[in-house]
Design an enzyme around this catalytic site. Sequence first.
Site, PDB file in Angstrom:
ATOM      1  N   ASP A  82      -8.856  -7.036  -3.602  1.00  0.00           N
ATOM      2  CA  ASP A  82      -8.512  -5.682  -3.155  1.00  0.00           C
ATOM      3  C   ASP A  82      -9.200  -4.674  -4.068  1.00  0.00           C
ATOM      4  OD1 ASP A  82      -7.373  -3.306  -2.357  1.00  0.00           O
ATOM      5  OD2 ASP A  82      -5.298  -3.967  -2.576  1.00  0.00           O
TER       6      ASP A  82
ATOM      7  N   SER B 281       0.829  -1.194   0.000  1.00  0.00           N
ATOM      8  CA  SER B 281       0.000   0.000   0.000  1.00  0.00           C
ATOM      9  C   SER B 281       0.874   1.258   0.000  1.00  0.00           C
ATOM     10  CB  SER B 281      -0.931  -0.054   1.221  1.00  0.00           C
ATOM     11  OG  SER B 281      -1.914   0.922   1.148  1.00  0.00           O
TER      12      SER B 281
ATOM     13  N   HIS C 185      -7.793  -5.435   0.701  1.00  0.00           N
ATOM     14  CA  HIS C 185      -6.530  -4.702   0.724  1.00  0.00           C
ATOM     15  C   HIS C 185      -5.585  -5.237   1.795  1.00  0.00           C
ATOM     16  CE1 HIS C 185      -3.938  -1.388  -0.204  1.00  0.00           C
ATOM     17  NE2 HIS C 185      -4.028  -0.860   0.987  1.00  0.00           N
ATOM     18  N   ASP C 186      -6.149  -5.750   2.873  1.00  0.00           N
ATOM     19  CA  ASP C 186      -5.334  -6.304   3.958  1.00  0.00           C
ATOM     20  C   ASP C 186      -4.601  -7.583   3.563  1.00  0.00           C
ATOM     21  OD1 ASP C 186      -5.710  -4.385   5.842  1.00  0.00           O
ATOM     22  OD2 ASP C 186      -7.224  -5.471   7.007  1.00  0.00           O
TER      23      ASP C 186
END
Lengths: 379, 197
Positions: free
Chosen positions: A323, A158, A356-357
């Site tokens: 994501d 990220s 996203h994690d």
Amino acid sequence: MNIPSDSVGFVSPQKIAFETPLTFASGATLDRYDLTVETYGELNAARSNAVLVCHALSGHHHVAGFYKDAPDPSKSEGWWDNLIGPGRPLDTRKFFVIGLNNLGGCHGSTGPGTTNPTTGKPFGNDFPIVTVPDWVRAQTRLADHFGIDTFAAILGGSLGGMQAMQWSIDFPERVRNVLAIAAAPKLSAENIGFNEVARQAIRTDPDFHDGNFYAHNVVPKRGLRLSRMLGHLTYLSDDLMGEKFGRLLKGEDYQFGFDVEFEVESYLRYQGDKFAGYFDANTYLLMTRALDYFDPARAFDGNLAAAFAKSTAKFFIAAFTSDWRFSPARSKEIVRALLANKHDVSFAEIESVEGHDSFLMPIPQYHALLRSVFEGIKV
Amino acid sequence: MSANYIRPDFDVVTEWVPKGASVLDLGCGDGELLARLQRERQTKGYGVEISDASVLACMERGLNVLQGNIESGLNLFEDAAFDVVILSQTLQATRHTEALVREVLRVGKSAIVTLPNFGHWSVRWQLGVGGRMPVSKRLPYQWYDTPNVHFSTITDFDVFCQEKGITVVRRAALAGGNQVNFLPNLRGETAVFQIRQ
């Protein structure tokens, strides 16, 4: 507690003082600053085995290992512990790994909560707005401190991946491998929109006091809590939330009210409360703004390929199918720009459900790929 | 020898790729050909693969590999980005074959295509006399589990190129690791074409 044999074990942070002024992209200057770091493994004699791990929005220097003095040491593991250790994909028998807390952070490095030496009060909203290139310049001084001319690799997920890319743009000769995971070449309008909602939640909290809440002995908890709840929604995927919570009720039946009815509400409130308990509101504003401002192509008439023209690193770009915050399509924009320069690059699109994690999860294919990258690096 | 026998087309491709060329290997599998081209022809390039296992195998060889479906387009690549684009034993498994060939010739100054030859005598025998869809070492799948959807013979591919205005630079037919020049469409198990726009 039982420490796994492939863990880096008990670790402790160190604070490094930098007495040379740093001027930010905004024009603001810090006369001096501290960076809090942790290191794992040994720097070799040639100083050719150093790896820098850059953190994302709410991360810090405690990347791997455990704290002996934590209230519960077994729950004190670093945020990317599953990646780093003897025998893990980023093997500390081979590499010297550095994790840091970026400037503007709230985990020991100089940030808005630090006392401003000229006023004797916390910086608060006087703290310079930080950008990714600012962080990278501060990180080069950290490299100098350790006597590292060139990093074997710089990696991050990220916002961390953005710093890794920025290194290859601003200091191409100082990084041999860039691993940018779940990143994007710039934020979309939607991404910026989410950040702005989070910032508004904080800035409109009466306890925020325009960033100088320290003097009032309060914390804008409501704002922080809301911004974290919103953030969490964007980090997860609809599928995962469906799987984890679905429409599960907290109680037996509908209570016909606005207290926690659904499990998902309970989860979000828990995450929000936890975050509001330790994170600095000004840091949250700064980190989200650094995300918004990140756009390396901007200095090249919007041409991302031109931004990467001088890069010499080998790139590993990875994205996750679930994501939607920084989708695989965003990573492909990076890949396309690298290909236009004929740079060495590999790209993987990894199946995952964690949104996203995912970049923090020990997904077997993902970790196998990372392992192959690190095994291929000569030190 | 055994490896060569499994993929005799790799020998021809390696011979045809100029030294130092930039190459794109579409459907590069575990990267065997790409690694060989790097070693023997000092090429620089990338492989494209869709399967997780193959992507990992390429990474473990230290190759540049891009995970993706070649049928959803080659929009990662600019026009004439590569000296040679390789489609080895891949084209027959694609659905939009013509569109892909067009894309290949957009991003490559030339392309090398290798195909199983459906005109081989054993194929004709199995279908024509045995009345069954052919199964062999080169075509090891049953009709119901084959990834191959667009079979052609050497002659078919020649005609395809002719009709689409694609230039065939050279072609080779292979059987058991050797080139066959006499009755290639009957005796060749594998065909290798170099084409350009």
